[in-house]
Scaffold this motif. Structure first.
Motif, PDB file in Angstrom:
ATOM      1  N   THR A 269      10.129 -36.459  16.450  1.00  0.00           N
ATOM      2  CA  THR A 269       9.758 -37.152  17.697  1.00  0.00           C
ATOM      3  C   THR A 269       8.989 -36.212  18.623  1.00  0.00           C
ATOM      4  O   THR A 269       7.961 -36.573  19.201  1.00  0.00           O
ATOM      5  CB  THR A 269      11.017 -37.686  18.409  1.00  0.00           C
ATOM      6  OG1 THR A 269      11.714 -38.555  17.516  1.00  0.00           O
ATOM      7  CG2 THR A 269      10.662 -38.445  19.671  1.00  0.00           C
ATOM      8  N   GLU A 270       9.494 -34.975  18.726  1.00  0.00           N
ATOM      9  CA  GLU A 270       8.843 -33.977  19.592  1.00  0.00           C
ATOM     10  C   GLU A 270       7.424 -33.672  19.085  1.00  0.00           C
ATOM     11  O   GLU A 270       6.463 -33.615  19.863  1.00  0.00           O
ATOM     12  CB  GLU A 270       9.690 -32.697  19.584  1.00  0.00           C
ATOM     13  CG  GLU A 270       9.449 -31.818  20.796  1.00  0.00           C
ATOM     14  CD  GLU A 270      10.408 -30.640  20.819  1.00  0.00           C
ATOM     15  OE1 GLU A 270       9.919 -29.508  21.011  1.00  0.00           O
ATOM     16  OE2 GLU A 270      11.627 -30.851  20.607  1.00  0.00           O
ATOM     17  N   LYS A 271       7.303 -33.500  17.764  1.00  0.00           N
ATOM     18  CA  LYS A 271       5.994 -33.205  17.168  1.00  0.00           C
ATOM     19  C   LYS A 271       5.014 -34.356  17.432  1.00  0.00           C
ATOM     20  O   LYS A 271       3.853 -34.133  17.794  1.00  0.00           O
ATOM     21  CB  LYS A 271       6.157 -33.003  15.655  1.00  0.00           C
ATOM     22  CG  LYS A 271       4.933 -32.396  14.984  1.00  0.00           C
ATOM     23  CD  LYS A 271       5.147 -32.179  13.489  1.00  0.00           C
ATOM     24  CE  LYS A 271       5.968 -30.972  13.174  1.00  0.00           C
ATOM     25  NZ  LYS A 271       6.008 -30.692  11.710  1.00  0.00           N
ATOM     26  N   LEU A 272       5.509 -35.590  17.277  1.00  0.00           N
ATOM     27  CA  LEU A 272       4.656 -36.763  17.497  1.00  0.00           C
ATOM     28  C   LEU A 272       4.234 -36.880  18.964  1.00  0.00           C
ATOM     29  O   LEU A 272       3.094 -37.243  19.257  1.00  0.00           O
ATOM     30  CB  LEU A 272       5.393 -38.036  17.080  1.00  0.00           C
ATOM     31  CG  LEU A 272       5.247 -38.429  15.615  1.00  0.00           C
ATOM     32  CD1 LEU A 272       6.239 -39.502  15.240  1.00  0.00           C
ATOM     33  CD2 LEU A 272       3.827 -38.929  15.325  1.00  0.00           C
ATOM     34  N   GLU A 273       5.162 -36.575  19.878  1.00  0.00           N
ATOM     35  CA  GLU A 273       4.822 -36.638  21.309  1.00  0.00           C
ATOM     36  C   GLU A 273       3.655 -35.703  21.625  1.00  0.00           C
ATOM     37  O   GLU A 273       2.730 -36.066  22.363  1.00  0.00           O
ATOM     38  CB  GLU A 273       6.045 -36.283  22.157  1.00  0.00           C
ATOM     39  CG  GLU A 273       7.036 -37.437  22.248  1.00  0.00           C
ATOM     40  CD  GLU A 273       8.317 -37.065  22.984  1.00  0.00           C
ATOM     41  OE1 GLU A 273       9.075 -37.985  23.307  1.00  0.00           O
ATOM     42  OE2 GLU A 273       8.563 -35.863  23.217  1.00  0.00           O
ATOM     43  N   ASN A 274       3.696 -34.515  21.042  1.00  0.00           N
ATOM     44  CA  ASN A 274       2.596 -33.550  21.270  1.00  0.00           C
ATOM     45  C   ASN A 274       1.279 -34.075  20.691  1.00  0.00           C
ATOM     46  O   ASN A 274       0.225 -33.987  21.325  1.00  0.00           O
ATOM     47  CB  ASN A 274       2.941 -32.188  20.646  1.00  0.00           C
ATOM     48  CG  ASN A 274       4.103 -31.522  21.349  1.00  0.00           C
ATOM     49  OD1 ASN A 274       4.304 -31.743  22.549  1.00  0.00           O
ATOM     50  ND2 ASN A 274       4.882 -30.723  20.627  1.00  0.00           N
ATOM     51  N   LEU A 275       1.349 -34.647  19.459  1.00  0.00           N
ATOM     52  CA  LEU A 275       0.132 -35.179  18.817  1.00  0.00           C
ATOM     53  C   LEU A 275      -0.435 -36.351  19.621  1.00  0.00           C
ATOM     54  O   LEU A 275      -1.652 -36.454  19.818  1.00  0.00           O
ATOM     55  CB  LEU A 275       0.459 -35.642  17.388  1.00  0.00           C
ATOM     56  CG  LEU A 275       0.774 -34.538  16.359  1.00  0.00           C
ATOM     57  CD1 LEU A 275       1.374 -35.129  15.086  1.00  0.00           C
ATOM     58  CD2 LEU A 275      -0.497 -33.752  16.018  1.00  0.00           C
ATOM     59  N   LEU A 276       0.461 -37.234  20.079  1.00  0.00           N
ATOM     60  CA  LEU A 276       0.021 -38.408  20.850  1.00  0.00           C
ATOM     61  C   LEU A 276      -0.548 -37.988  22.200  1.00  0.00           C
ATOM     62  O   LEU A 276      -1.523 -38.572  22.685  1.00  0.00           O
ATOM     63  CB  LEU A 276       1.193 -39.377  21.049  1.00  0.00           C
ATOM     64  CG  LEU A 276       1.659 -40.140  19.796  1.00  0.00           C
ATOM     65  CD1 LEU A 276       3.031 -40.741  20.001  1.00  0.00           C
ATOM     66  CD2 LEU A 276       0.658 -41.246  19.449  1.00  0.00           C
ATOM     67  N   LYS A 283       1.872 -42.284  27.289  1.00  0.00           N
ATOM     68  CA  LYS A 283       1.978 -42.537  28.729  1.00  0.00           C
ATOM     69  C   LYS A 283       3.321 -42.002  29.192  1.00  0.00           C
ATOM     70  O   LYS A 283       4.340 -42.246  28.545  1.00  0.00           O
ATOM     71  CB  LYS A 283       1.881 -44.031  29.021  1.00  0.00           C
ATOM     72  CG  LYS A 283       0.530 -44.617  28.655  1.00  0.00           C
ATOM     73  CD  LYS A 283       0.529 -46.116  28.775  1.00  0.00           C
ATOM     74  CE  LYS A 283      -0.789 -46.691  28.279  1.00  0.00           C
ATOM     75  NZ  LYS A 283      -0.760 -48.140  28.173  1.00  0.00           N
ATOM     76  N   GLY A 284       3.365 -41.294  30.318  1.00  0.00           N
ATOM     77  CA  GLY A 284       4.628 -40.726  30.796  1.00  0.00           C
ATOM     78  C   GLY A 284       4.996 -39.495  29.990  1.00  0.00           C
ATOM     79  O   GLY A 284       4.195 -38.936  29.237  1.00  0.00           O
ATOM     80  N   GLU A 285       6.252 -39.103  30.089  1.00  0.00           N
ATOM     81  CA  GLU A 285       6.728 -37.864  29.453  1.00  0.00           C
ATOM     82  C   GLU A 285       7.239 -38.086  28.037  1.00  0.00           C
ATOM     83  O   GLU A 285       6.977 -37.311  27.138  1.00  0.00           O
ATOM     84  CB  GLU A 285       7.856 -37.253  30.314  1.00  0.00           C
ATOM     85  CG  GLU A 285       7.378 -36.674  31.630  1.00  0.00           C
ATOM     86  CD  GLU A 285       6.342 -35.586  31.433  1.00  0.00           C
ATOM     87  OE1 GLU A 285       6.579 -34.674  30.618  1.00  0.00           O
ATOM     88  OE2 GLU A 285       5.269 -35.661  32.061  1.00  0.00           O
ATOM     89  N   SER A 286       8.006 -39.172  27.845  1.00  0.00           N
ATOM     90  CA  SER A 286       8.697 -39.375  26.570  1.00  0.00           C
ATOM     91  C   SER A 286       8.073 -40.498  25.753  1.00  0.00           C
ATOM     92  O   SER A 286       7.550 -41.469  26.305  1.00  0.00           O
ATOM     93  CB  SER A 286      10.170 -39.710  26.841  1.00  0.00           C
ATOM     94  OG  SER A 286      10.778 -40.235  25.678  1.00  0.00           O
ATOM     95  N   LEU A 287       8.179 -40.356  24.420  1.00  0.00           N
ATOM     96  CA  LEU A 287       7.689 -41.396  23.510  1.00  0.00           C
ATOM     97  C   LEU A 287       8.455 -42.701  23.722  1.00  0.00           C
ATOM     98  O   LEU A 287       7.924 -43.783  23.529  1.00  0.00           O
ATOM     99  CB  LEU A 287       7.872 -40.904  22.057  1.00  0.00           C
ATOM    100  CG  LEU A 287       7.457 -41.860  20.935  1.00  0.00           C
ATOM    101  CD1 LEU A 287       5.983 -42.205  21.041  1.00  0.00           C
ATOM    102  CD2 LEU A 287       7.741 -41.240  19.581  1.00  0.00           C
ATOM    103  N   TYR A 288       9.718 -42.559  24.165  1.00  0.00           N
ATOM    104  CA  TYR A 288      10.558 -43.752  24.293  1.00  0.00           C
ATOM    105  C   TYR A 288      10.602 -44.312  25.718  1.00  0.00           C
ATOM    106  O   TYR A 288      11.481 -45.091  26.056  1.00  0.00           O
ATOM    107  CB  TYR A 288      11.972 -43.461  23.757  1.00  0.00           C
ATOM    108  CG  TYR A 288      11.917 -43.254  22.251  1.00  0.00           C
ATOM    109  CD1 TYR A 288      11.781 -44.326  21.383  1.00  0.00           C
ATOM    110  CD2 TYR A 288      11.935 -41.975  21.699  1.00  0.00           C
ATOM    111  CE1 TYR A 288      11.680 -44.137  20.012  1.00  0.00           C
ATOM    112  CE2 TYR A 288      11.833 -41.782  20.329  1.00  0.00           C
ATOM    113  CZ  TYR A 288      11.709 -42.868  19.486  1.00  0.00           C
ATOM    114  OH  TYR A 288      11.599 -42.692  18.125  1.00  0.00           O
ATOM    115  N   ASP A 289       9.622 -43.918  26.561  1.00  0.00           N
ATOM    116  CA  ASP A 289       9.454 -44.586  27.855  1.00  0.00           C
ATOM    117  C   ASP A 289       8.985 -46.010  27.603  1.00  0.00           C
ATOM    118  O   ASP A 289       8.303 -46.273  26.607  1.00  0.00           O
ATOM    119  CB  ASP A 289       8.422 -43.857  28.722  1.00  0.00           C
ATOM    120  CG  ASP A 289       8.982 -42.562  29.310  1.00  0.00           C
ATOM    121  OD1 ASP A 289      10.213 -42.361  29.191  1.00  0.00           O
ATOM    122  OD2 ASP A 289       8.210 -41.765  29.862  1.00  0.00           O
ATOM    123  N   VAL A 290       9.305 -46.894  28.547  1.00  0.00           N
ATOM    124  CA  VAL A 290       9.027 -48.320  28.326  1.00  0.00           C
ATOM    125  C   VAL A 290       7.539 -48.598  28.110  1.00  0.00           C
ATOM    126  O   VAL A 290       7.153 -49.521  27.391  1.00  0.00           O
ATOM    127  CB  VAL A 290       9.597 -49.159  29.499  1.00  0.00           C
ATOM    128  CG1 VAL A 290       8.802 -48.929  30.787  1.00  0.00           C
ATOM    129  CG2 VAL A 290       9.651 -50.631  29.145  1.00  0.00           C
TER     130      VAL A 290
END
Length: 906
Positions: A269-276, A283-290
């Motif tokens: 998840t962390e790796k994907l957040e950086n790639l995205l 959008k926002g900080e986390s991948l799982y933000d609404v």
């Protein structure tokens, strides 16, 4: 010690045997009529159909006509098809007529069995549907059996992919219609999207016989039929996200093959957040933000596409398209697509053109479609293992029909090897040995990938004389299977591809005649060639019989015992000898997923050497227990999904019935429906702004005035009414209703009653369809999250039912409001072509002969278009020519025809 139940079965037979025996008296009665029926001429035999229909009209039931009708069909079959149904086939047909499933082994002539029940039920004139698994079988059976029905004076139609609505309507209007399950379901959905009753193609759901009933009502019933429309193109997003998946390590995700699920780990998840984030997609900080819900959906699909879906097993790439492969039959399913973006994720993975994602317009499960039939029956060689599911979901009883001749096939114990390679080496050795002794061999594999791997290994071992049958060679399927019984033939087939085509020892005569004599003219030469083929097949059959009959070699156990039984059942037809054997390894999917680690360790301790196999009846029983558990789990999943779909289905029935009522309604009924909607809207509107027993100063007069303008398009003096002494909510409601009714009456007078009826019908149907589509999407979203309610100790199904009901009530309220608002605003714009504009008013003009300039001699430039910015709202002389539907230049906000244009007309 024998139990009481065992003792009772010994003396009285099992429940199945007692049920089969109960038909004996009627079979005897049909046999008793045989000589009498044989004595009839062709014309007299055909005339029986009209005679039976007269008897039905006079009050007799179909059961009363069963015996003479079956006798007539049996004799007609003997004359037209050259086949006389056996007594067990009559029994099977009686089971079908009773609305049950007849389990009849392969080669027992199920296609012919159906004709007896089909003919009897077609006499009622309400239509009989015979359902097949593919277009080829629908065409073949309709052509072959249509000769028999035609001889008896009944019409036969066939529904296959690519027919027009007119052709479909004509086929459904026939006494008997052959079709695939997909075509029937899609026609039903399409019919319920039509806007005119005359455009609908189906004429009801009276009686259906489902061929290969287990395949259609169990295997294919796991996924619903969906008609969808394209959404916006998001192919670039799919390609971008697809590129991230190969960058992940195995520690970044978790795969559960048993549940067919894939999830990202924390590190992933962390790796994907950086790639995205680098791609500007987060959008926002986390991948799982609404805000990132859609992105999460896309990356999950991409992970599944790469890690759970295997090319040449779950799908193939053909002509630049991803084509799904049916996991049970190994057949391609062109036109079928995975939903919710999964298909697009596979297209991105395989680098083919990405088709736009679709929005569901209408859907239904096969369970709910086939439960609409007043009477349903089915036939197959393998249904007993799924008897509970047929009983619970379709209320269908499974009755096993004994074979015409005793089964002579030898079913050997499974051979279990440690590795995949050892197993395949043993299979190749067995194929070669069988081929050398002239025994025909059918090898069953579970996927295209494995069938081609086996074919490659066979070739590498120096053996070339074999045929491969899988989804890639779908077109030649029937012919390849028909010749699989030739001595020494080796046919590799995926998961029962070719069901519906009989494997006859020596080869299939009809297929060879059709194949080899297609180009020859009728005459002595053709007859001689046909006789030579018959003699050759008879000699080949004897050779195959001497070699032991068809040898079925299975390379793997399936999750379902039924699929294994289907493969076994291809051997030993009509009392022929035969043999079957399963070769397994601890690396097979079933063994691997369901815990073979302990077994592998145990076999090594026991000193099992490479190339050796373990063979024991206990192994068979252990595997059967594992299969039973998997079947029970799959059944529970299907049953649970169906419970949710039943909620949608109840609502679907209401909506579809409402549509038919609206299409059938006459002008007065339609006017009343729309008026009821309008009155209900007014009732709710007034109740909302004028609470019961509230003082006049507590009334929300401004809110009521806004809603009247928004929903009824009326400008009423509501504030003045509310200020009147002694006025009540009933008085205000009556005045609003009276004003709305008058506005509708004026509009009807202006447009004409006929046009108004057409407009009302169109608006109500279109609005209903749009809201229903939105409702389906809402229910899908609700279903995807309602499971979490279980954490709060609440039953997700009850929660789903409750909220789905509330959503449905909201749909009906929205329908009333939307229809009312549109009907109160609708304006008729006549097109220029059908109703020509009146001739222009003649004004004096002067044309300058030298320049061709038109020197307009009339007052102002009222005949010319003037740019809106050049018009003075206070001076009509500056407006020039104004379109009737333009906003009036005076600034009133009304259309010109309702403002200054109205004065001109006056």
């Amino acid at each position: 010690m024998v139990s009481f139940g065992g003792l009772a079965r010994k003396f009285f037979g099992s429940a199945n045997e007692r049920r089969v025996r109960s038909y004996k008296s009627r079979v005897d009665a049909v046999n008793a009529l045989e000589e009498k029926t044989k004595a009839l001429s062709d014309a007299e035999l055909a005339a029986k159909t009209a005679e039976f229909r007269e008897q039905l009209a006079a009050g007799k039931s179909l059961d009363d006509l069963l015996t003479p009708a079956f006798a007539v069909v049996r004799e007609a079959s003997r004359r037209v098809l050259g086949m006389r149904p056996f007594d067990v086939q009559l029994t099977g047909a009686m089971i079908l007529h009773d609305g049950a499933i007849a389990e009849m082994k392969t080669g027992e002539g199920k296609t012919l069995v159906a004709t007896l029940a089909v003919y009897l039920n077609a006499l009622a004139g309400k239509g009989v549907h015979v359902v097949t698994v593919n277009d080829y079988l629908a065409r073949r059976d309709a052509a072959t059996m249509g000769r028999l029905y035609g001889f008896l004076g009944l019409t036969t139609g066939v529904i296959v992919h690519g027919l027009s609505d007119e052709e479909r309507r004509a086929a459904y209007a026939c006494d008997i219609t052959y079709a695939t399950n997909n075509e029937l379901g899609f026609d039903y959905l399409r019919d319920n999207m039509k806007y005119d009753r005359g455009q609908m193609v189906q004429r009801g759901h009276n009686y259906a016989i489902v061929d290969e009933v287990d395949s259609i009502l169990v295997d294919e019933a796991r996924t619903p039929l969906i008609i969808s429309g394209p959404l916006d193109d998001r192919s670039e997003l799919y390609n971008t996200i697809d590129a991230f998946i190969p960058m992940l390590d195995e520690s970044d995700y978790e795969i559960d093959e048993k549940q067919r699920s894939a999830n990202f780990s924390e590190a992933g998840t962390e790796k994907l957040e950086n790639l995205l984030r680098e791609a500007g997609l987060l959008k926002g900080e986390s991948l799982y933000d609404v805000e990132n819900v859609a992105i999460v959906h896309h990356i999950n699909n991409a992970l599944k596409a790469h890690k759970l879906f295997t090319r040449d097993k779950d799908y193939i790439v053909r002509n630049g398209e991803i084509v799904i492969i049916d996991e049970f039959t190994g057949r391609m399913m062109p036109g079928r697509r995975y939903s919710e973006g999964q298909h697009q994720a596979l297209e991105a993975k395989e680098k083919v053109q990405i088709q736009p994602e679709n929005q569901t317009l209408s859907s239904i499960t096969f369970q709910n479609y086939f439960r609409m039939y007043e009477k349903l029956a089915g036939m197959t060689g393998t249904a007993a293992t799924e008897a509970e599911e047929f009983s619970n979901i379709y209320r269908l009883e499974v009755v096993e029909v004994p074979t015409n001749l005793p089964i002579q096939r030898i079913d050997e114990d499974d051979e279990v090897y440690r590795t995949f390679e050892e197993k395949f080496k043993a299979i190749i050795a067995e194929i070669k040995a069988a081929h050398e002794r002239g025994q025909p061999v059918l090898v069953g594999t579970t996927s295209i990938e494995k069938s081609e791997l086996l074919a490659t290994m066979l070739s590498q071992s120096g053996f070339k004389d074999f045929k491969v049958l899988n989804a890639r060679y779908h077109e030649q399927e029937a012919y390849i299977v028909s010749q699989a019984g030739v001595p020494g033939a080796v046919t590799i087939a995926t998961n029962m591809a070719g069901r519906g085509t009989d494997i006859q020892l020596g080869g299939n005569l009809d297929m060879r005649l059709e194949h080899e004599l297609a180009e020859m003219e009728q005459g002595p030469e053709r007859d001689a060639k046909a006789d030579a083929i018959k003699a050759e097949i008879a000699a080949l059959k004897q050779k195959a019989l001497d070699a032991g009959g068809l040898y079925v070699i299975a390379t793997e156990r399936h999750e379902s015992r039924r699929i294994d039984n289907q493969l076994r059942g291809r051997s030993g037809r009509q009392g022929d000898p035969g043999r079957s054997k399963f070769y397994l390894s601890l690396q097979d999917d079933l063994m691997r997923i369901f815990g073979s680690d302990r077994m592998d360790g145990m076999l090594q301790k026991l000193g099992l050497k490479e190339g050796e196999a373990i063979v024991h009846p206990w192994i068979n029983k252990a595997l059967e227990r594992a299969q039973r558990k998997v079947e029970a789990r799959n059944f529970d999943i299907r049953k649970n999904l169906l419970k949710y779909d039943d909620v949608t289905n109840d609502q679907r029935k209401v909506i579809f019935e409402q549509r038919i009522e609206l299409m059938d309604a006459n002008a007065d009924d339609l006017k009343e429906i729309v008026a009821d909607m309008r009155n209900e809207v007014i009732e709710v509107m007034v109740a909302k702004h004028i609470p019961e027993r509230a003082y006049a100063e507590q009334w929300d007069v401004a809110g009521l005035n806004n809603d009247v303008q928004r929903l009824l398009n009326l400008d009423l003096p509501i504030a003045d009414w509310a200020a009147e002494e002694g006025i009540g909510e009933d008085d205000i409601r009556e005045r609003i209703t009276e004003a709305a009714d008058k506005a509708v009456a004026d509009r009807t007078e202006r447009f004409g009653a006929d046009i108004m009826t057409y407009v009302e019908r169109s608006i109500v149907l279109q609005t209903l369809d749009n809201l229903w589509r939105e409702h389906i999407v809402n229910l899908d979203h609700l279903r995807s999250v309602v499971g979490f309610r279980g954490y709060a100790q609440r039953d997700p199904l009850q929660e789903y039912k409750s909220e789905a009901f509330e959503l449905f009530q909201a749909l009906l309220a929205n329908l009333r409001e939307a229809v009312t608002a549109q009907m109160m605003r609708v304006e008729l714009v006549r097109e220029a072509q059908p109703s020509p504009e009146p001739p222009p008013v003649m004004e004096p003009h002067h044309i300058d002969a030298s320049t061709g300039d038109d020197d307009f001699a009339g007052g102002n430039d009222s005949g010319l278009q003037v740019p809106p910015d050049d018009r003075d709202p206070a001076d009509p002389e500056t407006w020039g020519k104004v379109g009737r539907n333009e906003a009036c230049p005076c600034g009133s906000g009304k259309k010109y025809k309702h403002c200054h244009g109205a004065f001109e007309q006056a």
